[in-house]
Design a protein around this motif. Structure first.
Motif, short mmCIF file in Angstrom:
data_model
loop_
_atom_site.label_atom_id
_atom_site.label_comp_id
_atom_site.label_asym_id
_atom_site.label_seq_id
_atom_site.Cartn_x
_atom_site.Cartn_y
_atom_site.Cartn_z
N PRO A 210 0.84 -1.20 0.00
CA PRO A 210 0.00 0.00 0.00
C PRO A 210 0.87 1.25 0.00
O PRO A 210 2.06 1.20 0.32
CB PRO A 210 -0.79 -0.12 1.31
CG PRO A 210 0.08 -0.97 2.19
CD PRO A 210 0.77 -1.94 1.28
N HIS A 211 0.27 2.37 -0.35
CA HIS A 211 0.99 3.64 -0.35
C HIS A 211 1.43 3.97 1.08
O HIS A 211 0.69 3.76 2.04
CB HIS A 211 0.09 4.76 -0.90
CG HIS A 211 0.75 6.10 -0.92
ND1 HIS A 211 1.74 6.41 -1.81
CD2 HIS A 211 0.55 7.20 -0.15
CE1 HIS A 211 2.13 7.66 -1.61
NE2 HIS A 211 1.44 8.16 -0.60
N SER A 212 2.62 4.50 1.22
CA SER A 212 3.14 4.84 2.55
C SER A 212 2.39 6.04 3.12
O SER A 212 2.20 7.05 2.45
CB SER A 212 4.63 5.16 2.48
OG SER A 212 5.10 5.55 3.74
N THR A 213 2.00 5.91 4.38
CA THR A 213 1.36 7.03 5.09
C THR A 213 2.25 7.52 6.22
O THR A 213 1.81 8.23 7.11
CB THR A 213 -0.01 6.60 5.66
OG1 THR A 213 0.18 5.46 6.52
CG2 THR A 213 -0.98 6.24 4.54
N GLY A 214 3.53 7.12 6.18
CA GLY A 214 4.45 7.49 7.24
C GLY A 214 4.59 6.37 8.25
O GLY A 214 3.78 5.45 8.29
N ILE A 215 5.61 6.46 9.07
CA ILE A 215 5.91 5.41 10.05
C ILE A 215 5.14 5.67 11.34
O ILE A 215 5.19 6.77 11.90
CB ILE A 215 7.42 5.35 10.34
CG1 ILE A 215 8.18 4.98 9.06
CG2 ILE A 215 7.72 4.34 11.44
CD1 ILE A 215 9.68 5.11 9.17
N ASP A 216 4.43 4.65 11.81
CA ASP A 216 3.77 4.70 13.11
C ASP A 216 4.78 4.25 14.16
O ASP A 216 5.01 3.05 14.33
CB ASP A 216 2.54 3.78 13.10
CG ASP A 216 1.86 3.71 14.46
OD1 ASP A 216 2.25 4.49 15.37
OD2 ASP A 216 0.95 2.87 14.63
N TRP A 217 5.37 5.20 14.86
CA TRP A 217 6.45 4.87 15.79
C TRP A 217 5.96 4.15 17.03
O TRP A 217 6.77 3.68 17.84
CB TRP A 217 7.23 6.12 16.17
CG TRP A 217 7.98 6.70 14.99
CD1 TRP A 217 7.69 7.83 14.31
CD2 TRP A 217 9.14 6.13 14.36
NE1 TRP A 217 8.58 8.02 13.28
CE2 TRP A 217 9.49 7.00 13.29
CE3 TRP A 217 9.90 4.99 14.58
CZ2 TRP A 217 10.57 6.75 12.45
CZ3 TRP A 217 10.99 4.74 13.75
CH2 TRP A 217 11.31 5.61 12.70
N SER A 218 4.63 4.02 17.21
CA SER A 218 4.11 3.25 18.33
C SER A 218 4.09 1.76 18.02
O SER A 218 3.94 0.93 18.94
CB SER A 218 2.69 3.72 18.70
OG SER A 218 1.78 3.43 17.65
N ASN A 219 4.22 1.40 16.75
CA ASN A 219 4.31 -0.02 16.40
C ASN A 219 5.52 -0.63 17.11
O ASN A 219 6.59 -0.02 17.15
CB ASN A 219 4.47 -0.15 14.88
CG ASN A 219 4.64 -1.59 14.43
OD1 ASN A 219 5.73 -2.14 14.56
ND2 ASN A 219 3.59 -2.17 13.89
N PRO A 220 5.40 -1.84 17.68
CA PRO A 220 6.51 -2.42 18.45
C PRO A 220 7.81 -2.53 17.65
O PRO A 220 8.90 -2.29 18.19
CB PRO A 220 5.98 -3.80 18.85
CG PRO A 220 4.50 -3.65 18.85
CD PRO A 220 4.18 -2.67 17.76
N SER B 283 3.76 -14.40 7.23
CA SER B 283 2.38 -13.92 7.16
C SER B 283 2.01 -13.32 5.81
O SER B 283 0.82 -13.25 5.48
CB SER B 283 2.17 -12.85 8.23
OG SER B 283 2.92 -11.68 7.96
N ARG B 284 3.01 -12.86 5.06
CA ARG B 284 2.79 -12.10 3.81
C ARG B 284 1.88 -10.90 4.05
O ARG B 284 1.09 -10.49 3.19
CB ARG B 284 2.24 -12.99 2.67
CG ARG B 284 3.02 -14.25 2.42
CD ARG B 284 4.50 -13.98 2.17
NE ARG B 284 4.76 -13.36 0.87
CZ ARG B 284 5.89 -12.70 0.58
NH1 ARG B 284 6.82 -12.53 1.50
NH2 ARG B 284 6.06 -12.19 -0.63
N ASP B 285 2.02 -10.31 5.23
CA ASP B 285 1.23 -9.15 5.64
C ASP B 285 1.80 -7.91 4.94
O ASP B 285 2.93 -7.51 5.18
CB ASP B 285 1.31 -8.99 7.16
CG ASP B 285 0.41 -7.89 7.68
OD1 ASP B 285 0.36 -6.81 7.07
OD2 ASP B 285 -0.24 -8.10 8.73
N VAL B 286 0.96 -7.27 4.10
CA VAL B 286 1.46 -6.14 3.32
C VAL B 286 1.70 -4.91 4.20
O VAL B 286 2.52 -4.06 3.86
CB VAL B 286 0.52 -5.80 2.15
CG1 VAL B 286 0.49 -6.92 1.13
CG2 VAL B 286 -0.87 -5.45 2.64
N GLN B 287 0.98 -4.79 5.32
CA GLN B 287 1.21 -3.65 6.21
C GLN B 287 2.58 -3.76 6.89
O GLN B 287 3.31 -2.77 7.03
CB GLN B 287 0.10 -3.56 7.26
CG GLN B 287 -1.27 -3.27 6.69
CD GLN B 287 -1.34 -1.92 5.97
OE1 GLN B 287 -0.56 -1.00 6.26
NE2 GLN B 287 -2.27 -1.79 5.02
#
Length: 457
Positions: A329-339, A371-375
């Motif tokens: 998907p198009h980048s929406t910026g980095i979510d720095w709260s992601n572990p 997982s092949r998780d696109v996110q």
């Protein structure tokens, strides 16, 4: 909070810029008399990562990396080649920029050339003389009087008495003290020169950076960087010049990258283990060279061998393979709260620990493979971008790099089609023969439900 190791204090410190939200950083660049070598690549990539992380952290960064375009080596090399120093400089700067592009370096905000700042150097030398820190010599040179600067040695930890005890050079009768260093060199016949109050001449090397840094960043700025070998005498002399002239602190944080060794020994032309960036790029993709550098902490010494570069290639291949075949998907910026992002940030905030940040990328690659998780894949690509990695299409990287004598992409595709035809005809022996031929020529086949893909080993 970002913590950086400050060579001046020999400890990690919380980073607080002079002006909130803005960082002023100067890094000593190239003396442009020859092609950049792999040690230069280490410095360039290390400070490119630092620059990128400061920007990713929200700072407005004014990054200055100078070019020394007048120096003894330039004059000597131009004479050897039968061209003018200006011709040599123009050619070498173009080569440097080509190498920088191959390593995916962001251009600095400013790239000043020493010859464009000679007037400022003359003015600074005049100020040093007025302050009692420098003196003209009878031969037309001007020297810095190191014993007039009380804190000389504070960056390197070398006291004047220890330096004097270890002095081995022949005493110059023009110097008041053997440790004094030149600020202005009297002109020699046939050399480039500028008019000055002390006669025709040219600046010494150390004065150049004091002037170019202060011109673009002010007399007091945040970060000064360069290779470990510049700590003494170059950076020590910069401090003496700048603080001796202006009467206040020059730089808050001094950062130095470690050396590159070749097969465990310091790189040296005399040892025959000297490699230019151009040499290395003939055998390895520029992003592989960058990855080789970035996966080590910038202050650590790094050993260079072909086997270590091959290992870096395999590591980067693992990362790109995880992204292969995914529509991100198009980048929406980095979510720095992601572990994962939080661990990446913690690593980079700990003195720019890109080695630990790369470890997070490998963790993500493992999860994406499962997982092949696109996110997650999108996050992996975005974090890689902070280090200047993983921004190409996976197919481009995995299929790139056909060297002399290697199969082209078209030849590989033709062999894969021949193998596909053999399999359709149940000619398993021919199919296996083609696979073995490709493997022998450094091509790995991967059969899956969608068909057969390939990459270079």
């Amino acid at each position: 909070m970002l913590n950086v190791y400050n060579t001046l204090t020999r400890q990690k410190e919380e980073f607080h810029p002079i002006e909130p939200g803005k960082v002023r950083m100067y890094v000593c660049g190239m003396t442009v008399y020859d092609l950049c070598h792999i040690g230069h690549a280490r410095m360039l990539a290390a400070f490119d990562v630092i620059y990128r992380w400061l920007k990713a952290s929200g700072y407005d960064v004014n990054y200055v990396r100078n070019i020394t375009d007048i120096e003894d080596k330039i004059i000597k090399r131009a004479l050897e080649r039968g061209i003018t120093p200006d011709q040599l400089v123009a050619e070498t700067i173009a080569d440097m920029h080509q190498d920088a592009a191959a390593l995916n370096l962001l251009p600095p905000t400013h790239e000043p050339r020493a010859t464009h700042h000679v007037g400022g150097m003359i003015a600074l030398i005049e100020q040093l003389i007025a302050n009692g820190k420098a003196y003209p010599a009878p031969n037309g040179d001007v020297y810095y009087a190191v014993r007039e600067f009380e804190s000389y040695g504070k960056l390197s930890g070398r006291t004047l008495d220890k330096l004097r005890a270890g002095e081995r050079v022949e005493i110059d009768p023009n110097k008041r003290d053997p440790l004094d260093f030149v600020l202005w060199k009297a002109a020699k016949p046939g050399e480039p020169s500028w008019d000055s109050p002390w006669g025709a001449g040219r600046p010494g090397w150390h004065i150049e950076c004091s002037v170019m840094s202060c011109h673009h960043l002010g007399e007091h700025f945040d970060i000064h960087g360069g290779g470990e070998d510049l700590q003494f005498p170059h950076h020590e002399n910069e401090i003496a010049q700048s603080e001796g002239a202006h009467g206040h602190k020059y730089v808050n944080y001094w950062l130095h990258n470690g050396f590159i060794n070749v097969d465990g020994e310091k790189m040296s032309k005399s040892l025959g283990n000297f490699f230019t960036i151009r040499d290395v790029l003939q055998h390895f993709d520029g992003e592989v060279v960058r990855f080789f550098i970035v996966r080590s902490h910038y202050r650590s010494p790094v050993n260079y061998t072909d086997s270590i570069l091959n290992d870096a290639k395999q590591g980067l291949t693992r990362l790109y393979t995880a992204l292969r075949g995914l529509a991100l998907p198009h980048s929406t910026g980095i979510d720095w709260s992601n572990p994962y992002a939080a661990r990446f940030k913690a690593a980079m905030d700990d003195d720019f620990s890109s080695s630990e940040a790369v470890a997070v990328l490998f963790e993500l690659a493992g999860e994406v493979n499962k997982s092949r998780d696109v996110q997650l894949a999108r996050l992996m690509k975005d974090l890689g971008g902070v280090l200047g990695l993983l921004q190409r299409e996976p197919e481009e990287f995995l299929k790139a790099g056909a060297g002399e004598g290697e199969l082209t992409a078209e030849q590989i595709e033709a062999l894969i089609q021949a193998r596909r035809d053999a399999r359709a005809n149940k000619n398993w022996a021919e199919s296996d023969r083609i696979r073995d031929e490709l493997i022998a020529k450094g091509v790995v086949l991967e059969d899956n439900a969608q068909g057969t893909s390939w990459r270079r080993a």
